[in-house]
Enzyme design. Structure first.
Site, PDB file in Angstrom:
ATOM      1  N   GLY A  44      29.830  32.245  33.975  1.00  0.00           N
ATOM      2  CA  GLY A  44      30.318  30.916  33.634  1.00  0.00           C
ATOM      3  C   GLY A  44      29.755  30.365  32.496  1.00  0.00           C
ATOM      4  O   GLY A  44      29.810  30.669  31.339  1.00  0.00           O
ATOM      5  N   SER A 111      25.749  37.494  32.033  1.00  0.00           N
ATOM      6  CA  SER A 111      26.165  36.426  31.377  1.00  0.00           C
ATOM      7  C   SER A 111      25.435  35.176  31.338  1.00  0.00           C
ATOM      8  O   SER A 111      24.332  35.094  31.127  1.00  0.00           O
ATOM      9  CB  SER A 111      27.997  36.245  31.426  1.00  0.00           C
ATOM     10  OG  SER A 111      28.535  35.552  30.492  1.00  0.00           O
ATOM     11  N   TRP A 112      26.198  34.002  31.862  1.00  0.00           N
ATOM     12  CA  TRP A 112      25.494  32.782  31.910  1.00  0.00           C
ATOM     13  C   TRP A 112      24.429  32.944  33.188  1.00  0.00           C
ATOM     14  O   TRP A 112      23.414  32.305  33.191  1.00  0.00           O
ATOM     15  CB  TRP A 112      26.455  31.670  32.346  1.00  0.00           C
ATOM     16  CG  TRP A 112      25.906  30.340  32.910  1.00  0.00           C
ATOM     17  CD1 TRP A 112      25.603  30.215  34.275  1.00  0.00           C
ATOM     18  CD2 TRP A 112      24.953  29.451  32.362  1.00  0.00           C
ATOM     19  NE1 TRP A 112      25.117  28.777  34.592  1.00  0.00           N
ATOM     20  CE2 TRP A 112      24.554  28.601  33.246  1.00  0.00           C
ATOM     21  CE3 TRP A 112      24.491  29.109  30.937  1.00  0.00           C
ATOM     22  CZ2 TRP A 112      23.852  27.449  33.055  1.00  0.00           C
ATOM     23  CZ3 TRP A 112      23.657  28.266  30.527  1.00  0.00           C
ATOM     24  CH2 TRP A 112      23.447  27.380  31.646  1.00  0.00           C
ATOM     25  N   ASP A 267      30.689  44.130  23.715  1.00  0.00           N
ATOM     26  CA  ASP A 267      30.739  42.912  24.306  1.00  0.00           C
ATOM     27  C   ASP A 267      31.062  42.122  23.198  1.00  0.00           C
ATOM     28  O   ASP A 267      30.341  41.434  22.316  1.00  0.00           O
ATOM     29  CB  ASP A 267      28.974  42.432  24.977  1.00  0.00           C
ATOM     30  CG  ASP A 267      29.138  41.301  25.697  1.00  0.00           C
ATOM     31  OD1 ASP A 267      30.082  40.459  25.401  1.00  0.00           O
ATOM     32  OD2 ASP A 267      28.457  41.109  26.849  1.00  0.00           O
ATOM     33  N   HIS A 295      31.900  43.139  27.904  1.00  0.00           N
ATOM     34  CA  HIS A 295      31.402  42.291  28.669  1.00  0.00           C
ATOM     35  C   HIS A 295      31.387  42.067  30.214  1.00  0.00           C
ATOM     36  O   HIS A 295      30.516  41.786  30.744  1.00  0.00           O
ATOM     37  CB  HIS A 295      31.843  40.666  28.142  1.00  0.00           C
ATOM     38  CG  HIS A 295      30.963  39.567  28.628  1.00  0.00           C
ATOM     39  ND1 HIS A 295      29.568  39.366  28.428  1.00  0.00           N
ATOM     40  CD2 HIS A 295      31.382  38.650  29.364  1.00  0.00           C
ATOM     41  CE1 HIS A 295      29.125  38.255  28.974  1.00  0.00           C
ATOM     42  NE2 HIS A 295      30.080  37.862  29.735  1.00  0.00           N
TER      43      HIS A 295
END
Length: 322
Positions: A44, A111-112, A267, A295
């Site tokens: 996120g 990711s985040w 990605d 990604h």
């Protein structure tokens, strides 16, 4: 190996943990209560957890813990940016560890979730057994510019970028983060909903090389789209509430902790060079570049790599008990 090697895992415990006068976190556990404790951090900000995140981990070997970060998913209130900063997210993770009476745990994320994993490790290195990180995001200005300005990912997806800019006034299109801030701060709920869909759709389209022709009809969960747009914009507009290059500058805090880093060569959300740079700075980290992945954590090659990494890490931790 793929996630289908493991059966679909049912939760054995769900709960909400109150962490302040506003926020309660949704937490679920599955797998082996006596296994290696692992916390999976979703992306996120605002992406929310998925039942499929459990399936990276062998339920016989792991005590699997996933949760929805404050302000999104099943956590309450949702979506919410009140009392919501990176420092508070890190405190939430530590509150979960304390609440569950875990001494040390493996931290995994995508990711985040990689950003938050490393920030948590920097703050509380004594609690971390190891890291498994997929799609590294260092939360630097070059990464924000890559995602949202015309000289970055937009050059690969010009038609999708134009749709991303559509909710903005012409004068705001040079600085999309500031332009979206005007919309999300206004009282026009219709404009906010349209902006949320455009923001979320832009990231969906960048996230995978396996699925083409992603349109607004593919947004199956409007609540998730709203959370993702509101929180990710809020965090990135405020530079994720951390100093520029904070992770690299504090990598010595976690340099001795083993890490497996997985990154798709294609990605388009989180560029590979950041994972490469991180690995060069982190003496105990290894980087696996996936030649046919983007990604998303749910692409086939990425699923296989994550399942293998969790097996490798489980074996390593058993052989090197601390």
């Amino acid at each position: 190996m793929s996630r289908n090697l493991f059966p679909k895992i049912s939760t054995y415990k769900e709960q909400w943990l109150e962490v302040d006068n506003i926020h309660s976190l949704y937490i679920e556990q599955s797998g082996n209560p006596d296994g290696i404790p692992v916390l999976y951090l979703h992306g996120g900000p605002g992406g929310g957890s998925s039942e499929n995140h459990r399936r990276y981990f062998d339920p016989d070997k792991y005590r699997i813990i996933i949760f929805d970060q404050r302000g999104c998913g099943k956590s309450t209130p949702s979506p919410s940016i009140k009392q919501n900063t990176t420092e508070e997210l890190i405190k939430d993770i530590e509150a979960i560890r304390s609440h569950l009476k875990i001494d040390k745990w493996l931290i995994a994320g995508g990711s985040w979730g990689t950003t938050l994993a490393m920030l948590y490790g920097i703050a509380f290195p004594q609690t971390v057994l190891g890291f498994i990180l997929r799609g590294v995001f260092l939360a630097t200005q070059t990464e924000y510019d890559w995602l949202y300005k015309a000289d970055g990912a937009a050059k690969f997806f010009p038609e999708y970028y134009q749709e991303f800019l559509m909710p903005l006034a012409e004068k705001d299109k040079q600085e999309p983060l500031a332009g979206y801030q005007k919309i999300f701060a206004c009282d026009n709920e219709v404009a906010k909903i349209a902006a949320s869909k455009a923001w979320y759709l832009w990231e969906l389209r960048l996230s995978t090389i396996e699925h083409q022709h992603i349109g607004s009809a593919q947004i199956e969960d409007p609540h998730q789209a709203h959370c993702m747009a509101q929180l990710s914009h809020y965090y990135f507009y405020h530079q994720s509430f951390i100093a520029e290059d904070f992770i690299i500058n504090h990598i010595d805090n976690i340099k001795d902790i083993p890490a497996i880093i997985i990154h798709g060569r294609y990605d388009m959300v989180c560029q590979l060079n950041n994972a490469y740079r991180l690995t060069n700075a982190w003496q105990n980290a290894s980087l696996q570049i996936l030649p046919q992945a983007g990604h998303s954590g749910f692409e086939r090659q990425t699923i296989d790599a994550l399942c293998k990494a969790t097996e490798v890490m489980a074996n390593f931790l058993r052989e090197n008990k601390k």
